[in-house]
Design a protein around this motif. Structure first.
Motif, short mmCIF file in Angstrom:
data_model
loop_
_atom_site.label_atom_id
_atom_site.label_comp_id
_atom_site.label_asym_id
_atom_site.label_seq_id
_atom_site.Cartn_x
_atom_site.Cartn_y
_atom_site.Cartn_z
N LEU A 1 -2.25 -4.91 -0.82
CA LEU A 1 -3.53 -4.87 -1.54
C LEU A 1 -3.85 -3.44 -1.99
CD1 LEU A 1 -6.08 -6.28 -2.52
CD2 LEU A 1 -7.08 -5.91 -0.25
N LEU A 2 -3.62 -2.46 -1.12
CA LEU A 2 -3.87 -1.05 -1.48
C LEU A 2 -2.97 -0.61 -2.62
CD1 LEU A 2 -4.31 0.54 2.07
CD2 LEU A 2 -6.08 0.06 0.38
N ILE A 3 -1.72 -1.02 -2.60
CA ILE A 3 -0.80 -0.67 -3.67
C ILE A 3 -1.26 -1.27 -5.00
CG2 ILE A 3 1.56 -0.98 -4.55
CD1 ILE A 3 2.51 -0.84 -1.63
N ARG B 1 -1.23 -6.44 8.39
CA ARG B 1 -0.91 -5.06 7.98
C ARG B 1 -0.16 -5.04 6.66
NH1 ARG B 1 2.22 -3.17 13.18
NH2 ARG B 1 3.01 -5.29 12.84
N LEU B 2 0.76 -5.97 6.48
CA LEU B 2 1.51 -6.06 5.22
C LEU B 2 0.60 -6.44 4.07
CD1 LEU B 2 4.15 -6.06 3.64
CD2 LEU B 2 4.51 -8.43 4.35
N SER C 1 -4.23 0.58 -6.37
CA SER C 1 -3.83 1.88 -6.91
C SER C 1 -3.21 1.72 -8.30
CB SER C 1 -2.82 2.55 -5.97
OG SER C 1 -3.40 2.78 -4.70
N ILE C 2 -2.36 0.70 -8.47
CA ILE C 2 -1.72 0.47 -9.76
C ILE C 2 -2.75 0.13 -10.83
CG2 ILE C 2 -0.16 -1.07 -11.03
CD1 ILE C 2 1.50 -1.31 -8.47
N VAL C 3 -3.69 -0.74 -10.49
CA VAL C 3 -4.74 -1.12 -11.44
C VAL C 3 -5.59 0.09 -11.82
CG1 VAL C 3 -6.86 -2.48 -11.74
CG2 VAL C 3 -4.83 -3.52 -10.68
#
Length: 219
Positions: free
Chosen positions: A30-32, A24-25, A35-37
């Motif tokens: 990975l999602l963060i 989960r972490l 989003s940043i990229v």
């Protein structure tokens, strides 16, 4: 008692801080990162610049465009990028300005062509400098000519229009070694049909008047 203890252990496990190997972490990190990229990519795309040509000085209508007339500047045009000449497009050899381009202005694609002003020709007429100061390059004028009357000294016939909507290409003051003459040379882009009449008027020292088209229409 064993059941209560196992339930307490399960609840405690759910509220424990996840370790680095917890899927989960990893998914959350990975999602963060994605989003940043994505945000960085959007910002870079929105701020993307490209080299375009700008005029180093005023370029008159019909004037050939050479290397010293322009330079490159990085600009962000977004949806207007196709309206101006970029370094990637380049300026064709023998290009001329089909409309006046002001100093510092980006070179419009529609104003740079290898076709010489749609068949129009340049003719230079002389007018008083005081009047020439009221004219500007790029505007249109009607050309009025007053022919000399035979045997009447300095008398002239009533003026007639020999061309409507001639475009001013360039205006320059005439000077001699003694200074200014009080006259200015006005380069006009004229049609083939009117060229002969205007040149004959110049050679015969007939009176030539230039009337701005918008003024004549109002009148």
């Amino acid at each position: 008692m064993a059941s209560k203890k196992s339930d307490a252990t399960a609840v405690s496990a759910r509220f424990q801080r996840p370790g680095f190997k917890d899927p989960r972490l990893l998914i959350g990190l990975l999602l963060i990162a994605v989003s940043i990229v994505a945000v960085i990519g959007i910002l870079r795309l929105g701020n993307k610049t490209a080299p375009y040509y700008k005029a180093n000085h005023d370029i008159s209508v019909g004037e050939k465009i050479s290397a010293g007339d322009y330079s490159l500047i990085d600009v962000r045009l977004a949806d207007a990028e196709n309206l101006y000449v970029s370094e990637q497009q380049g300026i064709p050899e023998g290009a001329v300005a089909t409309s006046r381009i002001a100093s510092g202005q980006l070179l419009p694609s529609a104003s740079v062509s290898t076709q010489n002003t749609d068949g129009r020709r340049l003719a230079t007429v002389t007018v008083d400098s005081a009047y020439a100061s009221t004219l500007t390059a790029g505007t249109q004028v009607d050309v009025w000519v007053s022919a000399k009357q035979d045997g009447a000294g300095n008398s002239f016939a009533d003026p007639t229009v020999v061309m409507e909507g001639a475009e001013i290409s360039k205006i320059s003051n005439e000077e001699t070694l003694m200074g200014g003459t009080g006259k200015s040379a006005v380069q006009l882009l004229v049609s083939e049909d009117a060229l002969g009449t205007i040149l004959r008027a110049i050679n015969n020292e007939e009176k030539i008047n230039l009337v701005p088209t918008d003024f004549s229409q109002k009148g």
